[in-house]
Design a protein around this motif. Structure first.
Motif, PDB file in Angstrom:
ATOM      1  N   GLN A   1       0.855  -1.191   0.000  1.00  0.00           N
ATOM      2  CA  GLN A   1       0.000   0.000   0.000  1.00  0.00           C
ATOM      3  C   GLN A   1       0.889   1.238   0.000  1.00  0.00           C
ATOM      4  O   GLN A   1       1.440   1.626   1.032  1.00  0.00           O
TER       5      GLN A   1
ATOM      6  N   LEU B   1       1.088  -5.012   3.888  1.00  0.00           N
ATOM      7  CA  LEU B   1       0.006  -5.625   4.651  1.00  0.00           C
ATOM      8  C   LEU B   1      -0.030  -7.119   4.384  1.00  0.00           C
ATOM      9  O   LEU B   1       0.112  -7.564   3.247  1.00  0.00           O
TER      10      LEU B   1
ATOM     11  N   TYR C   1     -14.012  -1.473   3.040  1.00  0.00           N
ATOM     12  CA  TYR C   1     -13.138  -1.651   4.188  1.00  0.00           C
ATOM     13  C   TYR C   1     -12.872  -0.301   4.828  1.00  0.00           C
ATOM     14  O   TYR C   1     -12.871   0.742   4.159  1.00  0.00           O
TER      15      TYR C   1
ATOM     16  N   GLN D   1      -9.982   1.690   7.389  1.00  0.00           N
ATOM     17  CA  GLN D   1      -8.624   1.603   7.922  1.00  0.00           C
ATOM     18  C   GLN D   1      -8.374   2.798   8.828  1.00  0.00           C
ATOM     19  O   GLN D   1      -8.311   3.940   8.366  1.00  0.00           O
TER      20      GLN D   1
ATOM     21  N   GLN E   1      -3.745   0.875  11.850  1.00  0.00           N
ATOM     22  CA  GLN E   1      -4.494  -0.379  11.923  1.00  0.00           C
ATOM     23  C   GLN E   1      -4.575  -1.036  10.558  1.00  0.00           C
ATOM     24  O   GLN E   1      -4.389  -0.393   9.527  1.00  0.00           O
ATOM     25  N   GLY E   2      -4.868  -2.318  10.583  1.00  0.00           N
ATOM     26  CA  GLY E   2      -5.116  -3.013   9.332  1.00  0.00           C
ATOM     27  C   GLY E   2      -6.512  -2.696   8.821  1.00  0.00           C
ATOM     28  O   GLY E   2      -7.276  -1.976   9.469  1.00  0.00           O
ATOM     29  N   LEU E   3      -6.847  -3.204   7.678  1.00  0.00           N
ATOM     30  CA  LEU E   3      -8.169  -2.979   7.114  1.00  0.00           C
ATOM     31  C   LEU E   3      -9.197  -3.869   7.786  1.00  0.00           C
ATOM     32  O   LEU E   3      -8.933  -5.047   8.047  1.00  0.00           O
ATOM     33  N   GLN E   4     -10.370  -3.305   8.019  1.00  0.00           N
ATOM     34  CA  GLN E   4     -11.467  -4.060   8.605  1.00  0.00           C
ATOM     35  C   GLN E   4     -12.637  -4.051   7.636  1.00  0.00           C
ATOM     36  O   GLN E   4     -13.022  -2.991   7.129  1.00  0.00           O
TER      37      GLN E   4
END
Lengths: 113, 112
Positions: free
Chosen positions: A37, A91, B36, B38, B42-45
């Motif tokens: 990303q 990621l 999603y 973010q 944080q990671g993607l939710q």
């Protein structure tokens, strides 16, 4: 249930150096993904594993990037040598099956100077 | 080739106001569509997803999205925004959960 773990969280290196990122997926998840990303962009899939086999690595720059998942559990993504344009968040995601919902880790932010 | 466009790079709304984030896609077959969120660091939710059936999809945190095939759109909505909704939102299209292509994201700022 523990989530997807990634380390390190941050890494700063100089161009032409090597770097490696580690990912531990959710326990029991057979499918593992690595995304890149770049700032201001959405995640781009680099490679997808099913257990220890590669399902899709069509967008992985294979001249400098490599990834492995030898035992079908955790995975390592390596860049050698790094370029300035590799600065990004990397990621890792996992899913229980191919086509299942993907759960993402917090990412590793790489800065290449 | 599949692609996703999120026309708005940054949106600011007041707390309590309604929200709509736009997403347009290009896909050769019936798309699987996702939103999603973010948060910083944080990671993607996953908020919600559309595979088939009812074109109005309910997700977590009070979000919903509507699939409009004629407009190639999958806009995300929330009737009343909370300060905790400030984050980056990504729309994605793919074949089930594989080969997902993400949009560039929309950053949401919530004013008190």
């Amino acid at each position: 249930e523990a989530g997807v773990a990634q380390s390190p969280r941050y890494k700063i290196i100089e161009k032409r150096q090597s770097v490696a990122f580690w990912c531990n997926p959710i326990s029991g998840h057979a499918t593992l993904y690595w995304y890149q990303q770049i700032l201001g962009q959405g995640p781009k899939l680099l490679i997808q594993f099913q257990n220890n086999g590669v399902v899709d690595d069509s967008q992985l720059p294979k001249d400098r990037f490599s990834a492995e998942r030898l035992k079908g559990v955790d995975s390592t993504l390596k860049i050698q040598p790094a370029k300035l344009e590799d600065s990004a968040v990397y990621l890792c995601a996992s899913s229980s099956v191919i086509g299942g919902e993907q759960f993402f880790g917090p990412g590793t932010r790489l800065t290449v100077l | 080739a599949q692609s996703v466009t999120q026309p708005d790079i940054h949106i600011t709304v007041s707390e309590g106001a309604s929200l709509e984030l736009r997403c347009n896609y290009s896909y050769g077959a019936t798309p699987y569509l996702f939103w999603y969120v973010q948060s910083p660091g944080q990671g993607l939710q996953l908020l919600l997803k559309y595979f088939s059936g009812d074109t109005l999809v309910q997700g977590i945190k009070g979000f919903e999205a509507e699939f409009k095939r004629s407009q190639s759109s999958f806009n995300l909505r929330k009737p009343s925004v909370h300060w905790s909704d400030a984050a980056e939102y990504f729309c994605a299209v793919g074949h089930n959960n594989n080969d997902m292509r993400f949009g560039a994201g929309t950053r949401l700022t919530v004013k008190p």
